[in-house]
Design a protein around this motif. Structure first.
Motif, PDB file in Angstrom:
ATOM      1  N   THR A 146       0.881  -1.168   0.000  1.00 49.79           N
ATOM      2  CA  THR A 146       0.000   0.000   0.000  1.00 49.79           C
ATOM      3  C   THR A 146       0.919   1.219   0.000  1.00 49.79           C
ATOM      4  O   THR A 146       2.139   1.081  -0.019  1.00 49.79           O
ATOM      5  N   GLU A 187     -10.246   1.858   1.934  1.00 50.29           N
ATOM      6  CA  GLU A 187      -8.913   1.300   2.158  1.00 50.29           C
ATOM      7  C   GLU A 187      -8.898  -0.173   1.765  1.00 50.29           C
ATOM      8  O   GLU A 187      -9.788  -0.929   2.138  1.00 50.29           O
ATOM      9  N   LYS A 194      -8.440  -9.463   2.832  1.00 52.53           N
ATOM     10  CA  LYS A 194      -9.664  -9.817   2.127  1.00 52.53           C
ATOM     11  C   LYS A 194      -9.436  -9.976   0.628  1.00 52.53           C
ATOM     12  O   LYS A 194     -10.387 -10.148  -0.132  1.00 52.53           O
ATOM     13  N   ASP A 224      -7.971  -3.833   2.157  1.00 53.05           N
ATOM     14  CA  ASP A 224      -7.581  -4.753   3.222  1.00 53.05           C
ATOM     15  C   ASP A 224      -7.043  -6.016   2.549  1.00 53.05           C
ATOM     16  O   ASP A 224      -7.804  -6.813   2.003  1.00 53.05           O
ATOM     17  N   GLU A 273     -14.720  -0.253  -0.587  1.00 51.85           N
ATOM     18  CA  GLU A 273     -14.216   0.351   0.640  1.00 51.85           C
ATOM     19  C   GLU A 273     -13.105   1.335   0.295  1.00 51.85           C
ATOM     20  O   GLU A 273     -12.462   1.234  -0.756  1.00 51.85           O
TER      21      GLU A 273
END
Length: 452
Positions: A106, A217, A222, A219, A215
């Motif tokens: 990220t 952000e 997931k 994750d 979403e």
């Protein structure tokens, strides 16, 4: 301002390799630095590695300089095992500060080489990998100066990290052209129902979403890719994952008992019924849909043909033969269900071997049946599904089946836009011209054979 939603096809991670190695089969046709297919020239000193031009040669020199003299000293014609070359490149990268390298997954989060799990306990219990490591260690003793060579135990840990955390680098047709270690990308886990796909631009890895992610952000807990071929039974997939990566998969697909039965299914003895029948269910006496009786003879025939098919698929693991594929398909007729994965794998072999034999119409027939199986088991945006649409459409175009070709090429374009992006050569330089030809009823871009 934060992005409110990530869309299907968005690139969520892009990374250069920490270390990589080109498959020896492509040394004469691909650059050792960028992996692009082009005219290549040998390094003037070692005469082993090859580059597409001065730019790539200069970029590679800091990494290649030390290995160059070692390669130069090799007997003429000797090919270094790619795993040994890869390990040597990892070691040299670490010696030059690679242990501080940050592989971002990220904008703020990253991993280092030290974060990768070495799995040395699993490796030490794995006889095949310990034998492989022993052979690599012999090569590394010659390929790395003693002063720079880590201890054997440390090399084993590096080997473990390499085994578990490398990616097969693929070309646009999903052929493996090399291996790369991507520190950031290695964060992502496996699922047999992935929502992320990996593609490559040369040696650069790109991860794209296969579905919208609503979403702000990402994750990565997931997000999942697939480590293995998904057209395999649950037992085979789990066995491969356990042997190669040392974990037991318990994803939702592996728990899907209905799919497990379908992947091993027999055709209903009633030829007018399309219901998959589970011959392994000893209590099943009738087809669940039409009520046709299931006899012991039906079970014996299914077991015999299934075994016959698996044996021949194993023999054709590296080279597919059209006559053998035809024989298997003939024996499978009305015995294996069309969604049986061994039937689908046979169709895949049959299509590829028919292409190699330049039997275009026969290849189209296999391809259309293969698409049905791929649509059933792959996600709607899986790259293998897109490439199969492309192959079938290209063949139909060559056979002047313009309307059919256009439909399949449009499906291919829809998928490739997601899996590779509109700037990828597969989309821009291959698909778009073919779409234009199909729409115009023209063979302008197929003056050569479909396999060229």
């Amino acid at each position: 301002m934060k992005k409110s939603i990530y869309r299907r096809g968005d690139v969520i991670l892009q990374e250069k390799p920490f270390a990589c190695v080109l498959d020896p089969r492509y040394r004469d046709s691909r650059c050792d630095r960028c992996f692009k297919e082009t005219k290549v020239m040998k390094c003037s000193n070692c005469l082993y590695v090859r580059y597409c031009g001065r730019s790539c040669q200069k970029e590679a020199w800091s990494d290649h300089k030390e290995e160059c003299e070692k390669l130069k000293a090799l007997p003429a014609g000797l090919v270094v095992p790619p795993a040994a070359l890869m390990m040597a490149r990892i070691v040299r990268r670490l010696l030059k500060g690679g242990d501080t390298y940050k592989g971002y997954y990220t904008s703020k989060r990253y991993r280092k080489f030290s974060d990768l799990m070495p799995h040395e306990e699993n490796i030490q219990k794995d006889l095949k990998r310990m034998d492989h490591f022993a052979s690599l260690f012999v090569v590394l003793q010659r390929f790395l100066d003693e002063v720079a060579r880590p201890s054997k135990m440390e090399l084993l840990r590096i080997y473990g990290k390499m085994c578990i955390n490398t990616f097969n680098i693929l070309d646009n047709e999903m052929n493996t052209i090399g291996t790369g270690m991507y520190i950031g990308a290695s964060i992502i886990d496996h699922s047999c129902r992935p929502n992320v796909v990996v593609s490559f631009d040369g040696e650069t890895l790109k991860m794209r979403l296969l579905e919208d992610y609503p979403e702000q952000e990402l994750d990565f807990g997931k997000l999942f890719i697939s480590y293995i071929d998904l057209i395999d039974t649950t037992d085979v997939r789990r066995e491969q994952l356990s042997e190669r990566y040392y974990f037991d998969c318990d994803c939702d697909r592996c728990r899907d008992e209905q799919e497990q039965r379908r992947m091993n299914a027999a055709a209903c003895p009633n030829r007018n019924c399309q219901e998959p029948v589970d011959m392994n269910d000893s209590e099943l006496e009738h087809c669940p849909l039409c009520g046709t009786s299931i006899t012991n003879s039906d079970r014996d025939t299914f077991t015999e043909i299934s075994s016959f098919t698996r044996d021949h698929l194993a023999q054709m693991k590296n080279v597919a033969y059209l006559d053998v594929s035809r024989l298997c398909l003939k024996k499978q007729e009305n015995i294996l269900h069309r969604y049986n994965v061994h039937h689908i794998k046979t169709l895949d072999n049959a299509m590829e071997s028919a292409l190699n034999m330049e039997k275009w119409r026969e290849a189209i027939g296999y391809g259309l049946r293969l698409l049905e199986g791929f649509r059933h088991y792959y996600s709607p945006y899986h790259p293998m599904l897109g490439l199969t649409y492309l192959k079938v459409g290209k063949l139909q175009l060559y056979e002047c089946q313009f309307a059919e070709a256009l439909i399949h090429l449009q499906q291919a374009a829809k998928i490739v836009r997601v899996t590779h992006g509109e700037q990828d050569d597969l989309y821009k330089r291959v698909l778009i011209p073919l779409l234009c030809d199909a729409a115009q009823g023209d063979l302008g871009h197929l003056a050569i054979k479909p396999t060229d």
